[in-house]
Design a protein around this motif. Sequence first.
Motif, PDB file in Angstrom:
ATOM      1  N   LEU B  87       0.809  -1.219   0.000  1.00 30.57           N
ATOM      2  CA  LEU B  87       0.000   0.000   0.000  1.00 30.57           C
ATOM      3  C   LEU B  87       0.839   1.265   0.000  1.00 30.57           C
ATOM      4  O   LEU B  87       0.488   2.254  -0.622  1.00 30.57           O
ATOM      5  CB  LEU B  87      -0.949  -0.018   1.197  1.00 30.57           C
ATOM      6  CG  LEU B  87      -2.000  -1.117   1.099  1.00 30.57           C
ATOM      7  CD1 LEU B  87      -2.874  -1.139   2.324  1.00 30.57           C
ATOM      8  CD2 LEU B  87      -2.860  -0.896  -0.142  1.00 30.57           C
ATOM      9  N   ARG B  88       1.982   1.209   0.703  1.00 32.91           N
ATOM     10  CA  ARG B  88       2.850   2.376   0.786  1.00 32.91           C
ATOM     11  C   ARG B  88       3.185   2.930  -0.602  1.00 32.91           C
ATOM     12  O   ARG B  88       3.347   4.114  -0.793  1.00 32.91           O
ATOM     13  CB  ARG B  88       4.125   1.955   1.518  1.00 32.91           C
ATOM     14  CG  ARG B  88       5.067   3.069   1.765  1.00 32.91           C
ATOM     15  CD  ARG B  88       6.144   2.626   2.690  1.00 32.91           C
ATOM     16  NE  ARG B  88       5.707   2.656   4.075  1.00 32.91           N
ATOM     17  CZ  ARG B  88       6.536   2.437   5.090  1.00 32.91           C
ATOM     18  NH1 ARG B  88       7.802   2.141   4.856  1.00 32.91           N
ATOM     19  NH2 ARG B  88       6.105   2.488   6.325  1.00 32.91           N
ATOM     20  N   ARG B  89       3.274   2.020  -1.571  1.00 29.61           N
ATOM     21  CA  ARG B  89       3.625   2.470  -2.924  1.00 29.61           C
ATOM     22  C   ARG B  89       2.423   3.030  -3.679  1.00 29.61           C
ATOM     23  O   ARG B  89       2.565   3.489  -4.804  1.00 29.61           O
ATOM     24  CB  ARG B  89       4.167   1.279  -3.724  1.00 29.61           C
ATOM     25  CG  ARG B  89       5.425   0.705  -3.145  1.00 29.61           C
ATOM     26  CD  ARG B  89       5.574  -0.754  -3.566  1.00 29.61           C
ATOM     27  NE  ARG B  89       6.374  -1.485  -2.595  1.00 29.61           N
ATOM     28  CZ  ARG B  89       7.688  -1.544  -2.632  1.00 29.61           C
ATOM     29  NH1 ARG B  89       8.336  -0.960  -3.588  1.00 29.61           N
ATOM     30  NH2 ARG B  89       8.356  -2.215  -1.709  1.00 29.61           N
ATOM     31  N   LEU B  90       1.245   2.917  -3.096  1.00 29.63           N
ATOM     32  CA  LEU B  90       0.040   3.265  -3.858  1.00 29.63           C
ATOM     33  C   LEU B  90      -0.696   4.486  -3.310  1.00 29.63           C
ATOM     34  O   LEU B  90      -1.759   4.842  -3.800  1.00 29.63           O
ATOM     35  CB  LEU B  90      -0.936   2.077  -3.866  1.00 29.63           C
ATOM     36  CG  LEU B  90      -0.405   0.766  -4.449  1.00 29.63           C
ATOM     37  CD1 LEU B  90      -1.468  -0.309  -4.357  1.00 29.63           C
ATOM     38  CD2 LEU B  90       0.017   0.952  -5.888  1.00 29.63           C
ATOM     39  N   TYR B  91      -0.142   5.155  -2.276  1.00 27.18           N
ATOM     40  CA  TYR B  91      -0.913   6.219  -1.638  1.00 27.18           C
ATOM     41  C   TYR B  91      -1.239   7.360  -2.584  1.00 27.18           C
ATOM     42  O   TYR B  91      -2.267   7.985  -2.482  1.00 27.18           O
ATOM     43  CB  TYR B  91      -0.182   6.760  -0.400  1.00 27.18           C
ATOM     44  CG  TYR B  91      -0.281   5.810   0.762  1.00 27.18           C
ATOM     45  CD1 TYR B  91      -1.462   5.110   0.984  1.00 27.18           C
ATOM     46  CD2 TYR B  91       0.786   5.592   1.616  1.00 27.18           C
ATOM     47  CE1 TYR B  91      -1.564   4.222   2.036  1.00 27.18           C
ATOM     48  CE2 TYR B  91       0.690   4.709   2.672  1.00 27.18           C
ATOM     49  CZ  TYR B  91      -0.490   4.026   2.879  1.00 27.18           C
ATOM     50  OH  TYR B  91      -0.596   3.141   3.902  1.00 27.18           O
ATOM     51  N   GLY B  92      -0.356   7.623  -3.534  1.00 30.38           N
ATOM     52  CA  GLY B  92      -0.625   8.748  -4.420  1.00 30.38           C
ATOM     53  C   GLY B  92      -1.640   8.429  -5.497  1.00 30.38           C
ATOM     54  O   GLY B  92      -2.122   9.313  -6.182  1.00 30.38           O
ATOM     55  N   ARG B  93      -1.980   7.156  -5.622  1.00 22.10           N
ATOM     56  CA  ARG B  93      -2.815   6.747  -6.753  1.00 22.10           C
ATOM     57  C   ARG B  93      -4.303   6.913  -6.465  1.00 22.10           C
ATOM     58  O   ARG B  93      -4.705   7.328  -5.392  1.00 22.10           O
ATOM     59  CB  ARG B  93      -2.537   5.269  -7.053  1.00 22.10           C
ATOM     60  CG  ARG B  93      -1.082   4.977  -7.297  1.00 22.10           C
ATOM     61  CD  ARG B  93      -0.749   5.010  -8.757  1.00 22.10           C
ATOM     62  NE  ARG B  93       0.479   4.275  -8.992  1.00 22.10           N
ATOM     63  CZ  ARG B  93       0.533   2.974  -9.205  1.00 22.10           C
ATOM     64  NH1 ARG B  93      -0.563   2.258  -9.205  1.00 22.10           N
ATOM     65  NH2 ARG B  93       1.683   2.376  -9.419  1.00 22.10           N
ATOM     66  N   GLU B  94      -5.091   6.488  -7.479  1.00 22.77           N
ATOM     67  CA  GLU B  94      -6.544   6.621  -7.318  1.00 22.77           C
ATOM     68  C   GLU B  94      -7.097   5.604  -6.334  1.00 22.77           C
ATOM     69  O   GLU B  94      -6.454   4.630  -6.006  1.00 22.77           O
ATOM     70  CB  GLU B  94      -7.249   6.351  -8.650  1.00 22.77           C
ATOM     71  CG  GLU B  94      -6.676   7.029  -9.816  1.00 22.77           C
ATOM     72  CD  GLU B  94      -6.994   6.244 -11.060  1.00 22.77           C
ATOM     73  OE1 GLU B  94      -8.142   5.782 -11.174  1.00 22.77           O
ATOM     74  OE2 GLU B  94      -6.111   6.075 -11.891  1.00 22.77           O
ATOM     75  N   HIS B  95      -8.366   5.838  -5.979  1.00 24.95           N
ATOM     76  CA  HIS B  95      -9.086   4.879  -5.132  1.00 24.95           C
ATOM     77  C   HIS B  95      -9.084   3.497  -5.740  1.00 24.95           C
ATOM     78  O   HIS B  95      -8.887   2.501  -5.069  1.00 24.95           O
ATOM     79  CB  HIS B  95     -10.549   5.283  -5.009  1.00 24.95           C
ATOM     80  CG  HIS B  95     -10.759   6.497  -4.191  1.00 24.95           C
ATOM     81  ND1 HIS B  95     -10.170   6.636  -2.967  1.00 24.95           N
ATOM     82  CD2 HIS B  95     -11.489   7.597  -4.399  1.00 24.95           C
ATOM     83  CE1 HIS B  95     -10.539   7.791  -2.464  1.00 24.95           C
ATOM     84  NE2 HIS B  95     -11.332   8.394  -3.317  1.00 24.95           N
ATOM     85  N   LEU B  96      -9.341   3.490  -7.050  1.00 22.92           N
ATOM     86  CA  LEU B  96      -9.531   2.219  -7.727  1.00 22.92           C
ATOM     87  C   LEU B  96      -8.295   1.333  -7.568  1.00 22.92           C
ATOM     88  O   LEU B  96      -8.399   0.140  -7.314  1.00 22.92           O
ATOM     89  CB  LEU B  96      -9.826   2.454  -9.214  1.00 22.92           C
ATOM     90  CG  LEU B  96      -9.957   1.185 -10.042  1.00 22.92           C
ATOM     91  CD1 LEU B  96     -11.138   0.373  -9.557  1.00 22.92           C
ATOM     92  CD2 LEU B  96     -10.112   1.512 -11.509  1.00 22.92           C
ATOM     93  N   THR B  97      -7.129   1.948  -7.715  1.00 20.38           N
ATOM     94  CA  THR B  97      -5.886   1.196  -7.606  1.00 20.38           C
ATOM     95  C   THR B  97      -5.775   0.525  -6.246  1.00 20.38           C
ATOM     96  O   THR B  97      -5.456  -0.663  -6.145  1.00 20.38           O
ATOM     97  CB  THR B  97      -4.703   2.157  -7.806  1.00 20.38           C
ATOM     98  OG1 THR B  97      -4.934   2.892  -8.987  1.00 20.38           O
ATOM     99  CG2 THR B  97      -3.409   1.403  -7.909  1.00 20.38           C
ATOM    100  N   GLN B  98      -6.061   1.302  -5.202  1.00 18.83           N
ATOM    101  CA  GLN B  98      -5.948   0.751  -3.848  1.00 18.83           C
ATOM    102  C   GLN B  98      -7.003  -0.323  -3.610  1.00 18.83           C
ATOM    103  O   GLN B  98      -6.727  -1.368  -3.025  1.00 18.83           O
ATOM    104  CB  GLN B  98      -6.102   1.880  -2.833  1.00 18.83           C
ATOM    105  CG  GLN B  98      -5.021   2.930  -2.984  1.00 18.83           C
ATOM    106  CD  GLN B  98      -5.425   4.261  -2.394  1.00 18.83           C
ATOM    107  OE1 GLN B  98      -6.534   4.415  -1.894  1.00 18.83           O
ATOM    108  NE2 GLN B  98      -4.519   5.225  -2.463  1.00 18.83           N
TER     109      GLN B  98
END
Lengths: 345, 291, 426
Positions: B87-98
């Motif tokens: 998750l740490r790598r995905l914080y900047g991304r969209e909701h969908l990605t997470q």
Amino acid sequence: MSTYGHLDTDAHDVDPPGPDTRSARPAPASRTVLLRRATAPVALTAVMFLLAFTLGSTTLVTMQEVLAFAVFATATNLLLGQAGLVSFGQAVFFGIGSYTVALGWLHWQLPFWATFVLAPFVGALVAIPIGLVALRARKLYFALSTLAFSELAYQLAESRYNFTKGANGVFGPFVPTALTQPRTGYLFLLAVTVVSLLLLWKVNHSPFGLVLRAIRENRERVQALGVNVYLHQVAAFVISGAFCALAGAMFVIYSQSGYPELLDWTTSGWPVFMAVIGGMGTFLGPALGALIYQFGHDQLVLYFSDWQLVLGAVLLVIVMFWPDGLMGALARLGGVIRRWWKGRR
Amino acid sequence: MDLSAFVTQSIGALSTASSLFIVAAGLTLVFGALRLINIAHGSFYMYGALAATTVVGWFPDSGFWIALIVGPLVALVMGVGVEMGVLRRLYGREHLTQLLATFALLLIFADLALRFWGKNVRSINPPKVVNGNFGLVGARVPAYDMVIIAAAIVVGGGLWLLLTHTTLGWKIRAVVDDPEVLVCSGVNIRMLYTGVFGLGALLAGLAGVVIAPQQAVGPGMDAQIIVAAFIVAVIGGLGSITGAAIGSLIIGIAETLGANLAPSWASTFIYLLMIVVLAVRPWGLLGTPER
Amino acid sequence: MKPIQMLAAVASAALLASVSACGSGGSSSTGGSAGGAAGGSTGGSVNIGVSTSLTGSIASFSQSGMQGIQLAVSDLNAGGGILGKKVKVVSADDNLTPATGASNMRSMITNDHVVAMFGPVASSIASAEEQLAAQYKVPIFFHMANDSSLMTKTFTPYAFQIVPNTVMEPRAVADYLAQKIKKGKPITVGTFAPDYSFGHDTVSGFLKALDDLHVNYKVVKQEFPPLAATNIGSYLSALVAAKPDYVFNAQYGGDLDAFTKQAESYGFFKHTTVIGMYGYLDMKALGSQSPAGAIGFDRAPFWAIKNPQMATFVKNYKAKYGDYPSTWATLGYAAVQQWAWGTKKAGSFDGTKLTKVLPGTTPPTILGKLQIRACDHQTETPEYVGTISKTGNSKYNGVHLFDDPMFKAPFDQIALTCAQVKALQP
């Protein structure tokens, strides 16, 4: 896309960061450009047509599934990729499409062709109230609200067994015999798919599609321009719902049944997976995703007991490292090759 | 309805609400601080319950009390691993990605659990002290229901104390509104995210252990609980612990009423309720509208 | 879309399609070698297919049913195979969805050339596969799915059902209950069943059977919690509050375990007699929490069927899988025996020949000699009903079994007659 607070410092753009996004879009409608544009779809259709005579019947049956899912995923991507709306409820319409055919036969002895044509209209009709309610919510709440509709539809289909036959679903000889043959079924579905994708392509590239993208990029500014954001999104939701229902009716040719799981939120997840795998920033990405997902799934199911593990791992890798999906990666590769080619000349 | 029936059903509703609350509290806590919906929350819950069955298998007598520590710890370790690894790598991304990343994790964890624990349904007994029932105005009340209700009160009270009376709680609340200020004041935001996510996972694991003596533990419980937890958290308003408490009470009561008045409509009723709430207040009862 | 993207799409789609075509061509050729051997007469092997639910809430049953089938096949092969050929099991997970089950079955028939199918659990999947069985003329044996409409409303000659169906099971229980209750004595009844067609069918079958037997009953509460619900607390407390004398429970597996544990904590079993599908696996999972005094029903309890073949089966099963066989494993084993016996008798792996030969015969299986009724292909399997014992059985891992004497409901007493069946069949 605008999100909240600090978290979107490097917000990811849905369109693939291809080198020539601008140059291609407002191309003048000269004859050569038109011709060049038509070449690829025509060639693709021709290849798909020829496959009907080269593939074995098992593969053709799987291709039937792929075609239904290609429409399902492309229709879902109208919301996902174009409008930036994450819906976990498209299975409602997919399932309604299937049930329109199955229940039409069961209760009113309607012929297949009538219900097949009717399905997208029923889907659109149901999408209107759902869209009006769900789109009051934004972002995650919209996603969760569509998920609730999906579960509601699932529960209704499962518990109202006098009408829907409950968990057993509706089975019967409601698909014309000609279409149950792998090749004719495939060819019919191919025709429907080509028409549907052309229509969806039209929607994407109409002024309406442009407004949707503009809303996705900057909702406030579009609103300030006097555009009714809510109604535009509802319209997109209804169009998507209609095509999802059509996809559901197409799926009946493969499954020859209608059953509650088609409405479940995990079914809503499929087209989203497909779009993400194929690349939701491109028009054909979701369809490509459907092809990969379905063949991957079919092979894994047969030879792996842990297919969920593989699916999960693939999905995770794509989401983390390849956010624009396979089509995005291909486009990037194409760009690299072209630049290299130009450089050489 | 006579008084004893009323008591039986009220306590039934309360215990349903309590177990839902512990799961939903973790989900909503993580959303409050990190603004992400964690579908793998259901996996943490399932692993907590599965770990409990293993521990009780090893120590039949005192096993449950050991499991109360081990189960949440297993979930905590998983949660910290997921946060730092993915998750740490995905914080900047969209909701969908997470959303999709955590969904992928749910699939992966589900199959791994099959590898470790097999497909059979597992089951443990409540510890002896609370494995019976007592009389209350003519009704028999399961003693273990009291354990579940007590656990929910402890969790709710603990979270309230943590969030309102400690500096850590202040940081957790502040991280959503003004992360820059936090960074300037020397708070290690990364650690804070990991910590909050771990705490959410820990609560899911705890819920798994607490529920294990009452339910069948086995494959599929992850996906089921996550939908239930969503409903509770969404009705109450994502991010609000009080909302989760209210949401779980509403679901507990609605289910009991449904079971009494229209049993075959009861499950449909819950989703209808969620939709009605979202139609009237799209951000839930106590949530805040998304900007 | 840019032309370059379009081209990339065309190229990749064509590439993938050709790869997958090659892939499936390849797999069908490997399948073909086995299938070709099966079709021809050159020794080798023949495939049977098991498509069942290997994930989800009922995975443990399906797994155990599959083990029964695998053991039956390895016993068959140890005895020299069948018609000079070794038997192989091809299996796949139907993921509890009818379309996947149907697609598994299609691919097993066309790629692996299976000569018989076993395994669906959910009646929805069973009815989807039953249609395919007729379409491809491949026999299907239902050893788990017990919907009675499979053999009535949607009957095809290619389907066989060895498991007692949804008419027989509740009727057997009602018979046992009517024996226990003094004639004319008024009783209150509650029902608790999963909210889908199986639950509703079984419950209404039970109440209808009570009517037929002139039991003086009053329904005080009917609850239908969702299948595999995480929390049944609210439904259960509503049931407890109604204080029925008897509760008919149509749950199974994990749902039944959860019900039992939670009901126990209310002290519910003290005043209420619960009737449920308590099989060996459930009692083992419940251990000391098994509800003594409750009424259990079981389709094929290995410990109650006494014959030398069963004893050997139990011994071999235990040696191979380290536990006693569940009802599902036992019925799976017997179903394979029926198929093998019929195939030998037909002298061919042809499905149509089998359907001509098998009905009306009495193949010897570990269940004993039971006839496959000609009118609906239902095996005349009895249902076992009994009262759950207070003490664990030291011979079988301390599991609580039924008290002696238990009630072995005779087929003729509990099943629809052939005339009734014929009226329902298409």
